[in-house]
Design a protein around this motif. Structure first.
Motif, PDB file in Angstrom:
ATOM      1  N   MET A   1       0.840  -1.176   0.000  1.00 29.39           N
ATOM      2  CA  MET A   1       0.000   0.000   0.000  1.00 29.39           C
ATOM      3  C   MET A   1       0.889   1.244   0.000  1.00 29.39           C
ATOM      4  N   THR A   2       0.617   2.142  -0.912  1.00 29.12           N
ATOM      5  CA  THR A   2       1.434   3.348  -1.032  1.00 29.12           C
ATOM      6  C   THR A   2       0.879   4.473  -0.154  1.00 29.12           C
ATOM      7  N   ILE A   3       1.692   5.505  -0.010  1.00 28.54           N
ATOM      8  CA  ILE A   3       1.265   6.689   0.736  1.00 28.54           C
ATOM      9  C   ILE A   3       0.340   7.515  -0.168  1.00 28.54           C
ATOM     10  N   GLN A   4      -0.773   7.925   0.377  1.00 27.74           N
ATOM     11  CA  GLN A   4      -1.712   8.802  -0.320  1.00 27.74           C
ATOM     12  C   GLN A   4      -1.543  10.210   0.245  1.00 27.74           C
ATOM     13  N   TRP A   5      -1.145  11.134  -0.607  1.00 21.75           N
ATOM     14  CA  TRP A   5      -0.854  12.497  -0.176  1.00 21.75           C
ATOM     15  C   TRP A   5      -2.053  13.400  -0.400  1.00 21.75           C
ATOM     16  N   SER A   6      -2.267  14.304   0.536  1.00 20.96           N
ATOM     17  CA  SER A   6      -3.315  15.304   0.379  1.00 20.96           C
ATOM     18  C   SER A   6      -2.859  16.616   0.992  1.00 20.96           C
ATOM     19  N   ARG A   7      -3.436  17.680   0.482  1.00 20.01           N
ATOM     20  CA  ARG A   7      -3.214  19.015   1.034  1.00 20.01           C
ATOM     21  C   ARG A   7      -4.565  19.490   1.548  1.00 20.01           C
ATOM     22  N   VAL A   8      -4.571  19.890   2.802  1.00 20.54           N
ATOM     23  CA  VAL A   8      -5.832  20.281   3.423  1.00 20.54           C
ATOM     24  C   VAL A   8      -5.683  21.682   3.999  1.00 20.54           C
ATOM     25  N   ALA A   9      -6.527  22.596   3.547  1.00 14.62           N
ATOM     26  CA  ALA A   9      -6.561  23.935   4.128  1.00 14.62           C
ATOM     27  C   ALA A   9      -7.164  23.829   5.523  1.00 14.62           C
ATOM     28  N   ALA A  10      -6.674  24.647   6.432  1.00 11.70           N
ATOM     29  CA  ALA A  10      -7.132  24.580   7.817  1.00 11.70           C
ATOM     30  C   ALA A  10      -8.650  24.587   7.954  1.00 11.70           C
ATOM     31  N   PRO A  11      -9.380  25.430   7.211  1.00  7.48           N
ATOM     32  CA  PRO A  11     -10.837  25.422   7.371  1.00  7.48           C
ATOM     33  C   PRO A  11     -11.493  24.086   6.996  1.00  7.48           C
ATOM     34  N   ASP A  12     -10.783  23.264   6.218  1.00  9.67           N
ATOM     35  CA  ASP A  12     -11.318  21.966   5.791  1.00  9.67           C
ATOM     36  C   ASP A  12     -10.809  20.801   6.636  1.00  9.67           C
ATOM     37  N   LEU A  13     -10.045  21.101   7.664  1.00  9.35           N
ATOM     38  CA  LEU A  13      -9.451  20.064   8.506  1.00  9.35           C
ATOM     39  C   LEU A  13     -10.487  19.596   9.528  1.00  9.35           C
ATOM     40  N   ASP A  14     -10.962  18.360   9.360  1.00 11.31           N
ATOM     41  CA  ASP A  14     -11.959  17.854  10.302  1.00 11.31           C
ATOM     42  C   ASP A  14     -11.282  17.351  11.577  1.00 11.31           C
ATOM     43  N   ALA A  15     -12.086  17.052  12.567  1.00 12.82           N
ATOM     44  CA  ALA A  15     -11.565  16.655  13.881  1.00 12.82           C
ATOM     45  C   ALA A  15     -10.691  15.412  13.809  1.00 12.82           C
ATOM     46  N   ALA A  16     -11.059  14.432  12.991  1.00 10.40           N
ATOM     47  CA  ALA A  16     -10.284  13.186  12.911  1.00 10.40           C
ATOM     48  C   ALA A  16      -8.885  13.442  12.342  1.00 10.40           C
ATOM     49  N   ARG A  17      -8.795  14.255  11.297  1.00 12.56           N
ATOM     50  CA  ARG A  17      -7.482  14.541  10.710  1.00 12.56           C
ATOM     51  C   ARG A  17      -6.644  15.425  11.644  1.00 12.56           C
ATOM     52  N   LEU A  18      -7.284  16.390  12.294  1.00 11.51           N
ATOM     53  CA  LEU A  18      -6.565  17.221  13.254  1.00 11.51           C
ATOM     54  C   LEU A  18      -6.028  16.366  14.393  1.00 11.51           C
ATOM     55  N   TYR A  19      -6.845  15.463  14.905  1.00 13.86           N
ATOM     56  CA  TYR A  19      -6.406  14.571  15.984  1.00 13.86           C
ATOM     57  C   TYR A  19      -5.223  13.724  15.516  1.00 13.86           C
ATOM     58  N   ALA A  20      -5.301  13.181  14.303  1.00 14.80           N
ATOM     59  CA  ALA A  20      -4.223  12.327  13.783  1.00 14.80           C
ATOM     60  C   ALA A  20      -2.916  13.098  13.661  1.00 14.80           C
ATOM     61  N   LEU A  21      -2.958  14.326  13.164  1.00 17.27           N
ATOM     62  CA  LEU A  21      -1.697  15.061  12.999  1.00 17.27           C
ATOM     63  C   LEU A  21      -1.138  15.497  14.349  1.00 17.27           C
ATOM     64  N   LEU A  22      -2.004  15.896  15.283  1.00 17.44           N
ATOM     65  CA  LEU A  22      -1.506  16.252  16.614  1.00 17.44           C
ATOM     66  C   LEU A  22      -0.931  15.032  17.330  1.00 17.44           C
ATOM     67  N   ALA A  23      -1.562  13.877  17.152  1.00 15.54           N
ATOM     68  CA  ALA A  23      -1.054  12.646  17.778  1.00 15.54           C
ATOM     69  C   ALA A  23       0.298  12.257  17.199  1.00 15.54           C
ATOM     70  N   LEU A  24       0.463  12.343  15.870  1.00 15.19           N
ATOM     71  CA  LEU A  24       1.747  11.999  15.252  1.00 15.19           C
ATOM     72  C   LEU A  24       2.838  12.965  15.711  1.00 15.19           C
ATOM     73  N   ARG A  25       2.528  14.240  15.748  1.00 16.08           N
ATOM     74  CA  ARG A  25       3.525  15.208  16.198  1.00 16.08           C
ATOM     75  C   ARG A  25       3.918  14.967  17.654  1.00 16.08           C
ATOM     76  N   ALA A  26       2.955  14.653  18.510  1.00 15.33           N
ATOM     77  CA  ALA A  26       3.273  14.366  19.920  1.00 15.33           C
ATOM     78  C   ALA A  26       4.119  13.103  20.020  1.00 15.33           C
ATOM     79  N   GLU A  27       3.788  12.090  19.213  1.00 14.41           N
ATOM     80  CA  GLU A  27       4.547  10.830  19.207  1.00 14.41           C
ATOM     81  C   GLU A  27       6.016  11.078  18.882  1.00 14.41           C
ATOM     82  N   ILE A  28       6.273  11.963  17.921  1.00 13.19           N
ATOM     83  CA  ILE A  28       7.642  12.209  17.479  1.00 13.19           C
ATOM     84  C   ILE A  28       8.333  13.281  18.314  1.00 13.19           C
ATOM     85  N   PHE A  29       7.748  14.464  18.382  1.00 15.36           N
ATOM     86  CA  PHE A  29       8.436  15.590  19.001  1.00 15.36           C
ATOM     87  C   PHE A  29       8.443  15.534  20.528  1.00 15.36           C
TER      88      PHE A  29
END
Length: 156
Positions: A1-29
């Motif tokens: 399975m390949t990586i699927q890339w998307s660009r999301v403007a902040a106004p279009d960022l739903d709660a699930a995607r926001l949660y996922a990016l905050l979780a990944l950043r917390a996991e790493i940083f």
């Protein structure tokens, strides 16, 4: 399975995607790099912010954000991260290509700035970034400011 890339403007960022990016950043940083810092800084949901997201199935594999830094006459890329299991496969380079395309599509005439962890200076240099500051500590981690500048036609 390949990586699927998307660009999301902040106004279009739903709660699930926001949660996922905050979780990944917390996991790493925060966890992996053992750096206690204020990640939620109010900039993720600014109307001008763009997020580049790389998904492998339902799991967020990589992300970054592109910010309007008009006050300094530039665009800024930050919070660049690739999940540990995805590293070493070139996803970081594709993430940066996607991020640069997003930045240049939105603000084509502006230089692009990022605050690079010092050990990643060569990685960003491979994408055309050059140091513009000396080393400094950011949240206890050595960094260097780097800028990519658009090509300008020679003066005639």
């Amino acid at each position: 399975m390949t990586i699927q890339w998307s660009r999301v403007a902040a106004p279009d960022l739903d709660a699930a995607r926001l949660y996922a990016l905050l979780a990944l950043r917390a996991e790493i940083f925060v966890v992996e790099q053992r750096c206690a810092y204020q990640d939620v800084d109010g900039r993720d949901l600014l109307p001008s912010t763009l997020h580049v997201l790389g998904w492998r199935g339902q799991r967020l594999a990589a992300c970054l954000r592109v910010l309007d830094d008009a006050a300094h006459g530039r665009t800024a890329i930050g919070r660049v991260c690739v999940a540990a299991p995805e590293r070493g496969r070139g996803h970081g380079h594709e993430l940066m290509r996607q991020g640069m395309q997003a930045a240049l599509q939105r603000w084509p005439e502006r230089p692009v700035y990022l605050s690079a962890q010092s050990h990643l200076q060569g990685f960003y240099a491979a994408h055309g970034f050059a140091p513009v500051t000396g080393p400094y500590l950011e949240d206890g981690i050595p960094h260097v400011g780097m800028t990519w500048r658009p090509a300008r036609p020679p003066l005639s």
